[in-house]
Design a protein around this motif. Structure first.
Motif, PDB file in Angstrom:
ATOM      1  N   VAL A  50     103.313 -92.950  -4.306  1.00 13.41           N
ATOM      2  CA  VAL A  50     102.867 -94.345  -4.372  1.00 13.41           C
ATOM      3  C   VAL A  50     101.356 -94.478  -4.559  1.00 13.41           C
ATOM      4  O   VAL A  50     100.862 -95.551  -4.884  1.00 13.41           O
ATOM      5  CB  VAL A  50     103.290 -95.126  -3.105  1.00 13.41           C
ATOM      6  CG1 VAL A  50     104.800 -95.156  -2.973  1.00 13.41           C
ATOM      7  CG2 VAL A  50     102.660 -94.541  -1.845  1.00 13.41           C
ATOM      8  N   ARG A  51     100.626 -93.376  -4.358  1.00 14.43           N
ATOM      9  CA  ARG A  51      99.163 -93.453  -4.454  1.00 14.43           C
ATOM     10  C   ARG A  51      98.618 -92.070  -4.774  1.00 14.43           C
ATOM     11  O   ARG A  51      99.222 -91.056  -4.428  1.00 14.43           O
ATOM     12  CB  ARG A  51      98.578 -93.945  -3.124  1.00 14.43           C
ATOM     13  CG  ARG A  51      97.087 -94.210  -3.128  1.00 14.43           C
ATOM     14  CD  ARG A  51      96.667 -94.941  -1.846  1.00 14.43           C
ATOM     15  NE  ARG A  51      96.835 -94.125  -0.657  1.00 14.43           N
ATOM     16  CZ  ARG A  51      95.900 -93.301  -0.165  1.00 14.43           C
ATOM     17  NH1 ARG A  51      94.740 -93.182  -0.795  1.00 14.43           N
ATOM     18  NH2 ARG A  51      96.114 -92.618   0.939  1.00 14.43           N
ATOM     19  N   GLY A  52      97.470 -92.039  -5.457  1.00 17.80           N
ATOM     20  CA  GLY A  52      96.833 -90.768  -5.749  1.00 17.80           C
ATOM     21  C   GLY A  52      95.327 -90.904  -5.709  1.00 17.80           C
ATOM     22  O   GLY A  52      94.772 -91.964  -6.010  1.00 17.80           O
ATOM     23  N   VAL A  53      94.645 -89.822  -5.329  1.00 19.87           N
ATOM     24  CA  VAL A  53      93.189 -89.774  -5.363  1.00 19.87           C
ATOM     25  C   VAL A  53      92.773 -88.324  -5.553  1.00 19.87           C
ATOM     26  O   VAL A  53      93.232 -87.435  -4.836  1.00 19.87           O
ATOM     27  CB  VAL A  53      92.555 -90.379  -4.093  1.00 19.87           C
ATOM     28  CG1 VAL A  53      93.016 -89.660  -2.828  1.00 19.87           C
ATOM     29  CG2 VAL A  53      91.029 -90.361  -4.189  1.00 19.87           C
ATOM     30  N   VAL A  57      98.246 -86.609  -4.021  1.00 20.88           N
ATOM     31  CA  VAL A  57      99.118 -87.775  -4.119  1.00 20.88           C
ATOM     32  C   VAL A  57      99.748 -88.008  -2.752  1.00 20.88           C
ATOM     33  O   VAL A  57      99.835 -87.097  -1.919  1.00 20.88           O
ATOM     34  CB  VAL A  57     100.213 -87.599  -5.199  1.00 20.88           C
ATOM     35  CG1 VAL A  57      99.601 -87.575  -6.582  1.00 20.88           C
ATOM     36  CG2 VAL A  57     101.054 -86.364  -4.958  1.00 20.88           C
ATOM     37  N   GLU A  60     105.465 -92.616   0.195  1.00 14.99           N
ATOM     38  CA  GLU A  60     105.562 -93.958   0.782  1.00 14.99           C
ATOM     39  C   GLU A  60     105.254 -93.974   2.273  1.00 14.99           C
ATOM     40  O   GLU A  60     104.957 -95.026   2.847  1.00 14.99           O
ATOM     41  CB  GLU A  60     106.954 -94.539   0.508  1.00 14.99           C
ATOM     42  CG  GLU A  60     108.095 -93.991   1.363  1.00 14.99           C
ATOM     43  CD  GLU A  60     108.556 -92.597   0.998  1.00 14.99           C
ATOM     44  OE1 GLU A  60     109.500 -92.103   1.634  1.00 14.99           O
ATOM     45  OE2 GLU A  60     107.968 -91.985   0.061  1.00 14.99           O
ATOM     46  N   GLY A  62     102.787 -92.074   3.503  1.00 12.49           N
ATOM     47  CA  GLY A  62     101.404 -91.650   3.621  1.00 12.49           C
ATOM     48  C   GLY A  62     101.213 -90.145   3.691  1.00 12.49           C
ATOM     49  O   GLY A  62     100.087 -89.678   3.920  1.00 12.49           O
ATOM     50  N   ASP A  64     100.422 -86.530   2.593  1.00 10.53           N
ATOM     51  CA  ASP A  64      99.500 -86.016   1.591  1.00 10.53           C
ATOM     52  C   ASP A  64     100.061 -84.752   0.945  1.00 10.53           C
ATOM     53  O   ASP A  64     100.427 -83.789   1.627  1.00 10.53           O
ATOM     54  CB  ASP A  64      98.163 -85.708   2.291  1.00 10.53           C
ATOM     55  CG  ASP A  64      97.189 -84.916   1.438  1.00 10.53           C
ATOM     56  OD1 ASP A  64      97.339 -84.929   0.207  1.00 10.53           O
ATOM     57  OD2 ASP A  64      96.277 -84.300   2.015  1.00 10.53           O
ATOM     58  N   HIS A  77      93.289 -87.962  -9.966  1.00 10.12           N
ATOM     59  CA  HIS A  77      93.990 -89.239  -9.808  1.00 10.12           C
ATOM     60  C   HIS A  77      92.989 -90.353  -9.501  1.00 10.12           C
ATOM     61  O   HIS A  77      92.137 -90.238  -8.626  1.00 10.12           O
ATOM     62  CB  HIS A  77      95.004 -89.151  -8.663  1.00 10.12           C
ATOM     63  CG  HIS A  77      96.158 -88.252  -8.950  1.00 10.12           C
ATOM     64  ND1 HIS A  77      97.285 -88.691  -9.617  1.00 10.12           N
ATOM     65  CD2 HIS A  77      96.373 -86.939  -8.674  1.00 10.12           C
ATOM     66  CE1 HIS A  77      98.147 -87.689  -9.725  1.00 10.12           C
ATOM     67  NE2 HIS A  77      97.622 -86.617  -9.167  1.00 10.12           N
ATOM     68  N   CYS A  78      93.119 -91.434 -10.270  1.00  8.17           N
ATOM     69  CA  CYS A  78      92.367 -92.674 -10.005  1.00  8.17           C
ATOM     70  C   CYS A  78      90.864 -92.439  -9.907  1.00  8.17           C
ATOM     71  O   CYS A  78      90.196 -92.967  -9.013  1.00  8.17           O
ATOM     72  CB  CYS A  78      92.890 -93.352  -8.732  1.00  8.17           C
ATOM     73  SG  CYS A  78      94.630 -93.802  -8.812  1.00  8.17           S
TER      74      CYS A  78
END
Length: 444
Positions: A50-53, A57, A60, A62, A64, A77-78
């Motif tokens: 749901v998120r990457g940095v 990644v 849902e 949280g 890592d 990512h991002c």
């Protein structure tokens, strides 16, 4: 007995495991029926991201995960510079190339400056498949011939034309009658130096076979890191004699840079440049815009002119201002953060640690790579047979330890390490810990 596999079926979720998943994942997977049967998921227990940095990644919940597989988000990512460029341009305008717009010109000039002077024209597409499709058409038009040679496990895309030159898709995909296959340039078998002479011999045999069947030789389409074949970069320079032979035989060299391009090898910005030759056509895709759909075909002007004299080319979404803004920002990050240097330094560290690990694990038959594209081959130390099933189990163990990686090669026995270019020494440490623990757990 080793079993051959295909690029899309490696590390694939098996629907027979559906009942073992939690209710949310079962629901998401069941809803994917709307997508049809051609899609694949990774892992026995698929991950919902749901998120990457950067190099990470998050699911849902949280959790890592270290991403050691993704070359699409090449600068991480991002990355904030890319995100800002995309957001700014999307808020102003997004249209096609039949209007004047400066961003595509700025990016084209910057990208062509990274290419040899002979490669002085560039056209845009949305995917690597489209880029290779156009490259084959251009090569055939210029040479007046049809035959294209690729390696035995190559993947160059999924259009109708390019699928016929992508044997790694599997036996269900019929190859073009004008396709001939070179064997994988396996440096583990042939050696880093002799592999060039071996492939030249095989290339000449393929060309002779094409001609014996009334098919002219148009060119060689080659990924210089041989990613789907099992990652076989070899010593820098060996591929030049192959390219020279293509030209001597009247063909064109199409360098597919989707995998080895954009700093990946650490030795040069392009995979072909690592080998010291100038191709006739260069195709690129995935890493160039950090996740925004963008690809390109760069060509010597005389070759492109011969094509466009009779056939105009227009692709509605290709070269759009948002994609160009993303690509330009990605290139700026590559230069500004010295990602070619990072790929070289971190890749060298990575290979050294993997070679050290191999000392205590005889199933590791070979470690090979260039920059941040590394393959670890697993063979049975007693028989030499490929350990495809064990490599797949290893990938699952790594996933349990929150490290994402994959496999490749004809038998799926090559651990594929293809990280974002911003991978750090700390990331290498985390990967190596997970790998060593996974090998110990599996007793291999």
């Amino acid at each position: 007995m080793a079993v051959k596999t295909t690029i899309l079926d490696m590390n694939r979720f098996d629907a027979a495991n559906l009942d073992a998943l939690d209710a949310r994942k079962r629901s998401l997977i069941e809803r994917r029926a709307a997508l049809g049967g051609g899609y694949r998921l990774f892992y026995r227990d698929p991950i919902e991201v749901v998120r990457g940095v950067g190099t990470h990644v998050f699911d849902e919940q949280g959790t890592d995960y270290l991403d050691a597989y993704n070359n699409v988000v090449s600068v991480g990512h991002c990355h904030p510079h890319v995100v800002e460029a995309v957001s700014r341009q999307a808020g102003m305008l997004n249209t096609h190339t039949r209007y004047l717009h400066e961003t595509i010109l700025d990016y084209s000039e910057a990208l062509l400056a990274k290419l040899p002077a002979e490669i002085d024209r560039i056209t845009y597409q949305c995917t690597g498949s489209e880029a290779n499709d156009l490259a084959i058409r251009i090569a055939r038009n210029y040479t007046g011939a049809e035959g294209i040679i690729v390696t035995s496990e190559a993947y160059h895309g999924n259009t109708d034309l390019v699928s016929g030159f992508s044997p790694s898709i599997g036996m269900g995909q019929e190859l073009s009658p004008a396709c001939r296959l070179l064997p994988t340039p396996d440096t583990h078998i042939h050696g880093d130096i002799a592999v060039g002479d071996f492939i030249v011999e095989q290339l000449k045999a393929c060309i002779a076979d094409l001609r014996a069947n009334g098919i002219g030789f148009a060119g060689l389409l080659v990924d210089s890191i041989f990613s789907s074949d099992g990652i076989c970069p070899g010593k820098a320079g060996w591929l030049k004699k192959v390219a020279d032979t293509v030209h001597e035989e009247g063909g064109l060299v199409i360098a597919d840079e989707v995998q080895p391009g954009f700093c990946r090898t650490g030795d040069a910005f392009w995979g072909f440049a690592r080998h010291g030759f100038v191709p006739d056509i260069v195709t690129m895709g995935k890493p160039m815009a950090n996740g925004i759909a963008c690809s390109a075909t760069a060509v010597r002007h005389e070759i492109l002119d011969a094509f466009t004299a009779n056939i105009p080319y227009f692709n509605t979404f290709a070269g759009n201002p948002v994609a160009m803004a993303a690509a330009k920002a990605t290139l700026e990050v590559m230069d500004g953060e010295d990602l070619i240097g990072n790929a070289r330094r971190i890749g060298s560290m990575f290979v050294s640690q993997l070679e050290g690990l191999a000392v205590g694990h005889p199933s590791i038959a070979d470690v090979r790579g260039a920059g941040l594209y590394i393959g670890v081959e697993f063979d049975d130390p007693a028989t030499g047979d490929p350990m495809g099933a064990e490599t797949l189990a290893l990938i699952e163990q790594m996933r349990q330890r929150r490290v994402l990686t994959s496999n490749c090669g004809a038998y799926g026995n090559i651990l594929k390490i293809r990280t974002p270019l911003v991978f750090s020494a700390a990331d290498v440490d985390r990967y190596m810990t997970a790998l060593e623990d996974s090998l110990t757990a599996l007793h291999i």
